[in-house]
Design a protein around this motif. Structure first.
Motif: not given
Length: 132
Positions: A44-48
């Motif tokens: 993923a691009p970043r942690c949600r």
């Protein structure tokens, strides 16, 4: 009236996570809550949950190498035992060992990649740089 800007969270704002538990479960190495993967192996691009940018995550071929060594040892050893005890025809070996090799390797690939990324984060592993 505008809302004051919140400072970006740092690693100190979160309790330390076990690299093994978050990595093997595919969770964020900083907060342990958000998902590490978008697809089967796509990071993923970043942690949600905490907003950690996963740009640092580059496991390369590491997980595949460890899995090839482990699965190769396991499958070749088992095939050798079966061959010496039962002496089945070659088609039995192909029907049993080829799918088993693929299944075990694919089952281990995602947890191992998550573990490598979590260990990179915990140990602050970065690309090598020459300091002046």
């Amino acid at each position: 009236m505008t809302e004051p800007a919140r400072p970006t969270p740092s690693a100190d704002d979160y309790p330390p996570q076990s690299a093994f538990s978050v990595g093997l479960s595919g969770r964020c190495p900083r907060c342990g809550q958000g998902r590490l993967f978008d697809g089967f192996l796509t990071t993923a691009p970043r942690c949600r949950a905490c907003g950690l940018d996963y740009d640092f995550a580059d496991s390369g071929d590491g997980p595949a190498v460890f899995i090839m060594m482990f699965v190769g040892f396991l499958i070749v050893g088992a095939a050798l035992v079966v061959e010496l005890k039962f002496e089945p025809p070659i088609w039995v070996h192909m029907i049993v060992w080829l799918p088993l090799t693929a299944i075990v390797a694919l089952a281990l690939l995602r947890p191992m990649k998550g573990l490598m990324i979590a260990l990179q984060y915990v140990n602050k592993a970065r690309e090598g740089r020459i300091e002046p």
